[in-house]
Design a protein around this motif. Sequence first.
Motif, short mmCIF file in Angstrom:
data_model
loop_
_atom_site.label_atom_id
_atom_site.label_comp_id
_atom_site.label_asym_id
_atom_site.label_seq_id
_atom_site.Cartn_x
_atom_site.Cartn_y
_atom_site.Cartn_z
N MET A 48 46.57 43.57 53.12
CA MET A 48 46.12 42.23 52.84
C MET A 48 44.68 42.07 53.28
O MET A 48 44.27 42.64 54.28
CB MET A 48 46.98 41.22 53.55
N SER A 49 43.94 41.29 52.53
CA SER A 49 42.53 41.11 52.82
C SER A 49 42.16 39.64 52.82
O SER A 49 42.76 38.84 52.10
CB SER A 49 41.67 41.81 51.76
N VAL A 50 41.12 39.32 53.58
CA VAL A 50 40.53 37.98 53.54
C VAL A 50 39.64 37.94 52.31
O VAL A 50 38.83 38.85 52.09
CB VAL A 50 39.71 37.72 54.82
N ARG A 51 39.78 36.92 51.48
CA ARG A 51 38.96 36.80 50.28
C ARG A 51 37.66 36.09 50.62
O ARG A 51 37.61 35.24 51.51
CB ARG A 51 39.68 36.02 49.19
N TYR A 52 36.61 36.43 49.88
CA TYR A 52 35.33 35.76 50.09
C TYR A 52 34.65 35.53 48.75
O TYR A 52 34.99 36.14 47.74
CB TYR A 52 34.41 36.59 51.00
N LYS A 53 33.72 34.62 48.74
CA LYS A 53 32.86 34.40 47.58
C LYS A 53 31.43 34.38 48.09
O LYS A 53 31.17 34.23 49.29
CB LYS A 53 33.21 33.09 46.86
N THR A 54 30.50 34.58 47.17
CA THR A 54 29.10 34.55 47.56
C THR A 54 28.50 33.21 47.22
O THR A 54 28.95 32.54 46.26
CB THR A 54 28.31 35.68 46.86
N GLN A 55 27.53 32.81 48.01
CA GLN A 55 26.90 31.51 47.81
C GLN A 55 25.41 31.64 48.08
O GLN A 55 24.99 32.33 49.02
CB GLN A 55 27.54 30.49 48.74
N LYS A 56 24.62 31.01 47.24
CA LYS A 56 23.16 31.05 47.37
C LYS A 56 22.70 30.02 48.39
O LYS A 56 23.18 28.89 48.41
CB LYS A 56 22.52 30.75 46.01
N ILE A 57 21.77 30.42 49.24
CA ILE A 57 21.20 29.50 50.23
C ILE A 57 20.18 28.63 49.51
O ILE A 57 19.20 29.12 48.95
CB ILE A 57 20.56 30.28 51.40
N GLY B 86 28.01 35.74 52.19
CA GLY B 86 29.44 35.69 51.92
C GLY B 86 30.07 34.52 52.65
O GLY B 86 29.65 34.15 53.75
N ARG B 87 31.08 33.95 52.04
CA ARG B 87 31.78 32.82 52.63
C ARG B 87 33.28 33.03 52.47
O ARG B 87 33.76 33.23 51.35
CB ARG B 87 31.34 31.57 51.91
N PRO B 88 34.06 32.98 53.57
CA PRO B 88 35.51 33.17 53.43
C PRO B 88 36.15 32.04 52.63
O PRO B 88 35.69 30.90 52.70
CB PRO B 88 36.02 33.18 54.88
N GLU C 149 37.87 41.36 50.74
CA GLU C 149 37.63 41.70 49.34
C GLU C 149 37.13 40.46 48.62
O GLU C 149 37.44 39.33 49.00
CB GLU C 149 38.88 42.26 48.66
N ALA C 150 36.33 40.68 47.59
CA ALA C 150 35.76 39.58 46.83
C ALA C 150 36.86 38.80 46.11
O ALA C 150 37.83 39.39 45.61
CB ALA C 150 34.74 40.10 45.82
N GLU D 219 38.38 37.05 43.05
CA GLU D 219 38.20 37.17 41.61
C GLU D 219 37.70 35.85 41.06
O GLU D 219 38.18 34.79 41.43
CB GLU D 219 39.52 37.56 40.94
N LYS D 220 36.74 35.91 40.16
CA LYS D 220 36.11 34.70 39.62
C LYS D 220 37.11 33.78 38.93
O LYS D 220 36.96 32.58 38.95
CB LYS D 220 35.01 35.06 38.62
N SER D 221 38.18 34.32 38.36
CA SER D 221 39.15 33.51 37.62
C SER D 221 40.12 32.77 38.50
O SER D 221 40.79 31.86 38.06
CB SER D 221 39.92 34.38 36.62
N LYS D 222 40.23 33.17 39.80
CA LYS D 222 41.20 32.51 40.69
C LYS D 222 40.69 31.15 41.12
O LYS D 222 39.53 30.99 41.47
CB LYS D 222 41.47 33.37 41.92
N LYS D 223 41.56 30.18 41.10
CA LYS D 223 41.21 28.84 41.56
C LYS D 223 41.60 28.68 43.00
O LYS D 223 42.66 29.12 43.42
CB LYS D 223 41.91 27.78 40.71
N VAL D 224 40.76 28.02 43.78
CA VAL D 224 41.00 27.77 45.18
C VAL D 224 41.56 26.37 45.33
O VAL D 224 41.04 25.42 44.75
CB VAL D 224 39.69 27.93 46.00
N LYS D 225 42.64 26.25 46.09
CA LYS D 225 43.30 24.95 46.28
C LYS D 225 42.53 24.12 47.27
O LYS D 225 42.02 24.54 48.24
CB LYS D 225 44.72 25.13 46.74
#
Length: 149
Positions: free
Chosen positions: A1-10, A23-25, A140-141, A143-149
């Motif tokens: 199992m992995s913590v998911r993250y996405k990238t965000q521009k400053i 990166g942002r969890p 792990e990154a 996936e762009k298609s997954k929606k976050v609740k």
Amino acid sequence: MSVRYKTQKIRMKSSKAYGKYYGRPVSLGHISTEKLAQEVAHSSSVTKADILAVLAELSHAMKAHLQNSMTVDLDGIGSFRVGFCSTPTDDEKSFTVGNIKRFQIYYAPEAKFVANGKTSSKGRRKGTFVKTLLDGITAEALEKSKKVK
């Protein structure tokens, strides 16, 4: 199992890292006490109802001890203690309970020392402290298609 993250521009122009990415969890949801109890019940000989009763009593016992200015240590999880924010006074005698503005809970995760087999020049073991709940964690990154609740 992995913590998911996405990238965000400053986007803060005053930042030295303006325009760069970090990166942002990401949380993929919440798990309730009820569901946790069900998971624990499946991996033990205790029923879900028993686990829920224990967790409810744990909450009450922790509250009582925290409110009595004690630190609560939960093996494998960490320790909890009460803290607060207060306004300063010019001298010690002027400080009263009225200067306390809000209470909070401080959590310190349990950590274990993992030696790396080396010793320092003073003969002490070298290594790192690993938080028990994070032992073996990966990332792990998202996936762009997954929606976050």
